[in-house]
Design an enzyme around this catalytic site. Sequence first.
Site, short mmCIF file in Angstrom:
data_model
loop_
_atom_site.label_atom_id
_atom_site.label_comp_id
_atom_site.label_asym_id
_atom_site.label_seq_id
_atom_site.Cartn_x
_atom_site.Cartn_y
_atom_site.Cartn_z
N TRP A 489 37.90 40.80 -42.52
CA TRP A 489 37.35 39.63 -43.23
C TRP A 489 38.42 38.58 -43.56
O TRP A 489 38.15 37.64 -44.29
CB TRP A 489 36.67 40.08 -44.53
CG TRP A 489 35.54 41.02 -44.32
CD1 TRP A 489 34.23 40.70 -44.07
CD2 TRP A 489 35.60 42.46 -44.32
NE1 TRP A 489 33.49 41.83 -43.92
CE2 TRP A 489 34.29 42.94 -44.07
CE3 TRP A 489 36.63 43.38 -44.51
CZ2 TRP A 489 33.99 44.30 -44.01
CZ3 TRP A 489 36.34 44.73 -44.43
CH2 TRP A 489 35.03 45.19 -44.20
N ASP A 490 39.63 38.75 -43.07
CA ASP A 490 40.73 37.84 -43.41
C ASP A 490 40.99 37.86 -44.91
O ASP A 490 41.31 36.84 -45.51
CB ASP A 490 40.43 36.41 -42.93
CG ASP A 490 41.67 35.53 -42.91
OD1 ASP A 490 42.78 36.07 -43.06
OD2 ASP A 490 41.54 34.30 -42.77
N TYR A 491 40.86 39.03 -45.52
CA TYR A 491 41.15 39.18 -46.95
C TYR A 491 42.62 39.55 -47.16
O TYR A 491 42.95 40.47 -47.91
CB TYR A 491 40.25 40.25 -47.56
CG TYR A 491 38.86 39.78 -47.93
CD1 TYR A 491 38.60 38.46 -48.26
CD2 TYR A 491 37.79 40.68 -47.96
CE1 TYR A 491 37.32 38.03 -48.61
CE2 TYR A 491 36.51 40.26 -48.31
CZ TYR A 491 36.28 38.94 -48.63
OH TYR A 491 35.03 38.51 -48.99
#
Length: 819
Positions: A489-491
Amino acid sequence: MPEAYTPRTRTRFEWYAVFIGILLLAIGLILAAGGVWLISLGGSWYYAITGALLIVSGVLLCQKRRSGAVVFVAVWLGTLIWAIWEVTLDGWEPASDWWALEPRVFAPTVMLVLVLIALPVLRPRRMNGVTAVAATAALGLSLVMGGAVPLHAQQDTSQGATETQDVAQQAEVPEDATIATARPAQVTPLETGADWPVYGGTVHGERHSPLTQITTENVAQLQQVWSIHTGDLPTEAGDTKYSPENTPLKVGDTLFVCTPMNQVLALDAATGREEWRYDPGVSEDAIPYGATCRGLAYHLSADMDPDALCAARVLMGTLDARLIAIDADTGQLCPEFGNAGMVDLNDGLGDTVPGWYAVTAPPTIVRGVAVIGAQVSDNEANDAPSGVIRGYDVVTGEMLWAWDLGQGGVVDEPAQGETYTRGTPNMWTMASGDQELGYVYLPLGNSSSDYYGSDRSAEENEYASSLVALDATTGEEVWHFQTVHHDVWDYDLGSQVTLVDFPVDGGTVPALILPSKQGQIYVLNRETGESLFPVEERPAPKVGSVEPDYISDTQPYSGYANLNRPPLTEKDMWGMSSIDQLWCRIQFRRANYAGQFTPPSADKPFIQYPGYNGGSDWGSVSVDTERGILIANYNDMPNYNQLIPREEADRRGVKPFSDAGGEAGPMEGVPYAIDVNAGWRVPFTGMLCSEPPYGWIRGIDLATGETLWDQPFGSAENNGPFGIPSMLPLTIGTPNNGGPITTAGGVTFVAATTDDKLRAFATETGKELWQVDLPAGGQTTPMTYEVDGRQYVLIYPGGHHFMETKVGDEIIAYALPQN
């Protein structure tokens, strides 16, 4: 008929009535057709029934019948009732629900006025009262039968959905945890006060100043005392990519600033007069995602003659991947550092292109070692440059160690023809350090393809989106703590962690505060990495995933505090009118969404909430240690994304470092590209699909994690449909990037919002005390310092391309009147 109301005037009003009828007919057709589509997706019946009634009203108005107006009045009354019911379904929240009413009520009310204007020329017909009663009854039926059932049915009940945590919990201190006692520091740290010598105030990253001259009582008297222009503004080639994000340093009587293209300026702290300037000559070809220089690092060598060249120096990482050392007094390069003052960070990376590997954050200096990572442009290709972390002797520039997680930890420089492990998670943000322990704390990002993970190594799966503690002198790992399992999630961890002596029964524990993009705030023992509060592993959804076997079964949630709002529902969709709100409801129903951590999907879009901009991002948090209050500003917006199969991506020309694919990320080397709609914008208005507020600021009790106050901040002045500023001085809660600072005077200063303002809040209550307009976007963190007994607040509002704020080059200082 009044004298002024001639037959000719009546004819004009009749044509006006017909025009309004046609307009209602067109709107009704759109709402009816879209409403039927929404019903087919399981959504509210309101739009379909309202659309049908608007068609009836429009036809009657075209026939100049008064019953058409009566039907519309009935529709408006029913809409008002429905709007209030739907908005208050979960209770009334003044901070957000006034804005939630706008798309439901404003446009229909404007149409009501337009319809009533036509009344004088509308002809009454028999049974018009019956018509109105029938219309009202039909609308009421639609509200009961078509509104309530789908809305209740759409409430998110997934086990992976987050819940707002309001219950404070007591810190759990492990049996072997060290309770802090007085002990001598091995290295004298730089402190805030008269100075602001480190990006985050100190190497601990508290963003707090002990200065007390500016207080809650007098902060409203602040006035601008000087400003200067750096002269670093984008040319035509770099016009869309400037995002300075800079927080200057102040040591002695001098301010040290770096501009977006890595020019370094030394300024007189009292007047802003330029003392010297160094320009490394970075090419605009090297601009990565944005031209950014968040800050510099300052070092004073205790072993050198104070008058010697570079006894005091500033270090800077550049967009073209150099580490440069500059004499703090003269602006000359330090000749003994690396190769005539520079170290080439491209060494050992292998194949790269300008802008792929760039340094946008300052190095962190712990025990004489300058520790530095770099930004690796997201989602270009799986075979990206390495995320290796390196430590350099702050005086000589000699590389002391390299930490390459793909090779198990500390390694030497690669042999000829070899590279550090490519595609590994990088550290693009700021590290923090503990001079006593000798540790440096690294917030790691994700692997090179953010939204697909099945090909990642075991080491990447273990360390991506983790905080890693290394021994600064050796590079050896001490511990690591992961905030997202199998992150797709590109977290990545964008926030610098804040080191504090955390209060517990019987004393304090050396701890750190770790904020995250997904909204969780963790408190860890900084010696051991153990959480002081429970961390719960909750089941996570797998709906629609293209790699269900890879997606983690659970995700970690902090028992201390979080910045999450409730999961999205259909009624949270927004817009400037009923039409685009309907469009957003349809898109919501079309997408995969099962709460937080809904995995990426290719068959349909998926909703990522919060989006990759946070929660907390690189602005991080501030901790007022005297009051025991943590201040966090944060975002509350979803992303609307979809994986693109490789064949389709190739057909669309989605290639690395090419604009042909638009906003899509190529992720070359994996089966999918990614199409990201950051903030989930409506394509034809530019508005966001979710309702405001989009930006908040919160005060949190440091000891318990309990929320003390929480409110939207940022006005609607610079925001509006089609990119047209509304000029409305109303608090809407805007997207924000940049962090807060706190002072011992009880004041929190923060800019960050898209309305180009710097604000002061009371740290204890959240009351806004002062605001001032900035000449450009304030997407940065301010700082404060003292000269000759006078406290200054300084900000470099350089604007931001991603936040769509005005770019500028002015540095501004504020202070209280001298008399």
